[in-house]
Write a protein that holds these residues in place. Structure first.
Motif, short mmCIF file in Angstrom:
data_model
loop_
_atom_site.label_atom_id
_atom_site.label_comp_id
_atom_site.label_asym_id
_atom_site.label_seq_id
_atom_site.Cartn_x
_atom_site.Cartn_y
_atom_site.Cartn_z
N ARG A 5 14.55 -12.47 -4.25
CA ARG A 5 14.25 -13.55 -3.32
C ARG A 5 12.98 -14.25 -3.77
O ARG A 5 12.11 -13.65 -4.38
CB ARG A 5 14.05 -12.99 -1.91
N ARG A 6 12.88 -15.52 -3.41
CA ARG A 6 11.68 -16.29 -3.72
C ARG A 6 10.51 -15.74 -2.91
O ARG A 6 10.69 -15.22 -1.81
CB ARG A 6 11.88 -17.76 -3.39
N MET A 7 9.30 -15.87 -3.44
CA MET A 7 8.11 -15.35 -2.78
C MET A 7 7.91 -15.97 -1.40
O MET A 7 7.53 -15.27 -0.46
CB MET A 7 6.87 -15.55 -3.66
N ASP A 8 8.18 -17.26 -1.23
CA ASP A 8 8.00 -17.88 0.09
C ASP A 8 8.96 -17.28 1.12
O ASP A 8 8.61 -17.16 2.29
CB ASP A 8 8.13 -19.41 0.01
N VAL A 9 10.13 -16.87 0.69
CA VAL A 9 11.09 -16.23 1.58
C VAL A 9 10.60 -14.82 1.93
O VAL A 9 10.64 -14.41 3.10
CB VAL A 9 12.50 -16.18 0.93
N LEU A 24 4.29 -8.26 -3.35
CA LEU A 24 3.33 -8.74 -2.36
C LEU A 24 1.94 -8.13 -2.52
O LEU A 24 0.93 -8.77 -2.25
CB LEU A 24 3.83 -8.45 -0.94
N THR A 25 1.89 -6.86 -2.94
CA THR A 25 0.62 -6.13 -2.94
C THR A 25 0.03 -5.90 -4.32
O THR A 25 -1.16 -5.62 -4.44
CB THR A 25 0.79 -4.75 -2.28
N GLY A 26 0.88 -5.96 -5.35
CA GLY A 26 0.41 -5.62 -6.68
C GLY A 26 0.30 -4.12 -6.90
O GLY A 26 -0.14 -3.67 -7.96
N ALA A 27 0.72 -3.34 -5.92
CA ALA A 27 0.72 -1.88 -6.06
C ALA A 27 1.85 -1.46 -7.00
O ALA A 27 2.83 -2.19 -7.18
CB ALA A 27 0.91 -1.22 -4.70
N TYR A 29 5.11 0.57 -8.15
CA TYR A 29 6.32 1.05 -7.48
C TYR A 29 6.20 2.55 -7.21
O TYR A 29 6.50 3.01 -6.10
CB TYR A 29 7.55 0.75 -8.36
N SER A 30 5.75 3.29 -8.21
CA SER A 30 5.65 4.74 -8.06
C SER A 30 4.67 5.14 -6.95
O SER A 30 4.88 6.12 -6.26
CB SER A 30 5.25 5.40 -9.38
N THR A 31 3.61 4.36 -6.78
CA THR A 31 2.64 4.63 -5.72
C THR A 31 3.28 4.43 -4.35
O THR A 31 3.15 5.28 -3.46
CB THR A 31 1.41 3.71 -5.86
N LEU A 32 3.99 3.32 -4.18
CA LEU A 32 4.63 3.05 -2.89
C LEU A 32 5.75 4.06 -2.61
O LEU A 32 5.92 4.48 -1.46
CB LEU A 32 5.17 1.63 -2.86
N LYS A 33 6.46 4.46 -3.63
CA LYS A 33 7.50 5.49 -3.46
C LYS A 33 6.86 6.81 -3.04
O LYS A 33 7.36 7.49 -2.14
CB LYS A 33 8.30 5.64 -4.74
N PHE A 34 5.74 7.17 -3.66
CA PHE A 34 5.02 8.39 -3.30
C PHE A 34 4.57 8.33 -1.84
O PHE A 34 4.76 9.27 -1.09
CB PHE A 34 3.82 8.58 -4.23
N TYR A 35 3.96 7.20 -1.44
CA TYR A 35 3.52 7.06 -0.04
C TYR A 35 4.70 7.18 0.92
O TYR A 35 4.59 7.79 1.98
CB TYR A 35 2.82 5.72 0.16
N THR A 57 4.94 -6.87 7.80
CA THR A 57 3.58 -6.94 8.34
C THR A 57 2.95 -5.55 8.46
O THR A 57 1.83 -5.34 8.01
CB THR A 57 3.60 -7.64 9.72
N GLU A 58 3.68 -4.62 9.07
CA GLU A 58 3.15 -3.27 9.26
C GLU A 58 2.91 -2.57 7.93
O GLU A 58 1.91 -1.87 7.75
CB GLU A 58 4.10 -2.43 10.13
N SER A 59 3.81 -2.79 6.98
CA SER A 59 3.68 -2.15 5.67
C SER A 59 2.47 -2.68 4.91
O SER A 59 1.74 -1.92 4.28
CB SER A 59 4.95 -2.34 4.85
N LEU A 60 2.26 -4.00 4.97
CA LEU A 60 1.09 -4.58 4.30
C LEU A 60 -0.21 -4.04 4.89
O LEU A 60 -1.15 -3.73 4.16
CB LEU A 60 1.14 -6.10 4.37
#
Length: 92
Positions: A5-9, A24-27, A29-35, A57-60
């Motif tokens: 999807r486009r970033m604006d979407v 969105l975060t620059g984190a 993938y492996s870090t977010l999967k671990f969390y 929103t909550e995830s960010l």
């Protein structure tokens, strides 16, 4: 494989994928999967074989908190305790 999807979407979506959270975060993938696996990042999944969906929103907000805690030298067990304490203090 589906189209990205486009970033604006993504920036307006209620739900995003883990890959979109990476964008969105620059984190990593492996870090977010671990969390996610450690229970620090909530998701919704209607069926086991479907894509996990994260509330944008909550995830960010949670990722920003996790980054801040890690930056301040907190360990994963300490972060889990803080997050659990924070969640149990909610009024619902």
């Amino acid at each position: 494989m589906s189209r990205q999807r486009r970033m604006d979407v993504i920036e307006q979506a209620e739900f995003v994928t883990i890959g979109e959270l990476v964008r969105l975060t620059g984190a990593r993938y492996s870090t977010l999967k671990f969390y996610t696996e450690e229970g620090l990042l909530d998701f919704e999944q209607s069926e086991p074989n479907l894509t996990r969906r994260y509330r944008r929103t909550e995830s960010l907000q949670r990722i920003a908190l996790l980054r801040e805690l890690r930056h301040n030298g907190k360990s994963i067990p300490e972060i889990k305790a803080l997050v659990q304490k924070e969640t149990s203090a909610l009024p619902y």
